[in-house]
Write a protein that holds these residues in place. Structure first.
Motif, short mmCIF file in Angstrom:
data_model
loop_
_atom_site.label_atom_id
_atom_site.label_comp_id
_atom_site.label_asym_id
_atom_site.label_seq_id
_atom_site.Cartn_x
_atom_site.Cartn_y
_atom_site.Cartn_z
N VAL A 31 0.85 -1.24 0.03
CA VAL A 31 -0.16 -0.07 -0.15
C VAL A 31 0.83 1.36 -0.06
CG1 VAL A 31 -1.47 1.23 1.38
CG2 VAL A 31 -1.92 -1.08 1.00
N SER A 32 1.93 1.05 0.83
CA SER A 32 2.94 2.40 0.92
C SER A 32 3.48 2.60 -0.68
CB SER A 32 4.07 2.14 1.97
OG SER A 32 3.52 2.05 3.19
N PHE A 34 2.34 1.85 -3.39
CA PHE A 34 1.21 2.29 -4.22
C PHE A 34 1.20 4.00 -4.24
CE2 PHE A 34 -3.13 3.19 -5.30
CZ PHE A 34 -3.41 3.24 -6.44
N ILE A 35 1.05 4.10 -2.94
CA ILE A 35 0.85 5.56 -2.40
C ILE A 35 1.82 6.41 -3.05
CG2 ILE A 35 0.45 7.14 -0.83
CD1 ILE A 35 -1.21 5.13 0.79
N SER A 36 3.06 5.89 -2.88
CA SER A 36 4.47 6.75 -3.26
C SER A 36 4.48 6.92 -4.72
CB SER A 36 5.82 5.83 -2.63
OG SER A 36 5.72 5.86 -1.32
N PHE A 38 1.77 6.64 -6.75
CA PHE A 38 0.85 7.39 -7.22
C PHE A 38 1.30 8.96 -7.00
CE2 PHE A 38 -3.07 9.81 -6.12
CZ PHE A 38 -3.85 9.58 -7.47
N CYS A 39 1.80 9.37 -5.85
CA CYS A 39 2.27 10.76 -5.52
C CYS A 39 3.41 11.10 -6.40
CB CYS A 39 2.74 10.91 -3.97
SG CYS A 39 1.33 10.71 -2.99
N SER A 41 3.79 10.17 -9.60
CA SER A 41 3.19 10.32 -10.76
C SER A 41 2.06 11.79 -10.99
CB SER A 41 1.95 9.09 -11.25
OG SER A 41 0.96 9.20 -10.55
N TRP A 56 13.37 12.39 -5.47
CA TRP A 56 13.22 11.02 -5.05
C TRP A 56 14.31 10.11 -4.49
CZ3 TRP A 56 8.47 8.30 -4.96
CH2 TRP A 56 8.56 6.97 -4.90
#
Length: 58
Positions: A31-32, A34-36, A38-39, A41, A56
């Protein structure tokens, strides 16, 4: 003799606990990730790639 029995008991208990699945930490990592991603992008829509990569990479 006592040392062997203690070691044997400890070995059995460690083995019993180490076979327990650790699914919640694994889900948390995915989940982390995916969130990373997504952010990042979202950041790439407004900030140039070279700046995003520098931030990054740290």
């Amino acid at each position: 003799m006592i040392h062997y029995l203690y070691w044997r008991l400890h070995h059995v208990q460690v083995r019993k606990h180490s076979t327990r699945p650790k699914i919640l930490p694994t889900i948390g990592v995915f989940v982390s990730f995916f969130i990373s991603f997504f952010c990042i992008s979202l950041a790439l829509k407004t900030i140039p790639l070279n700046v995003v990569y520098a931030i990054w990479a740290g």
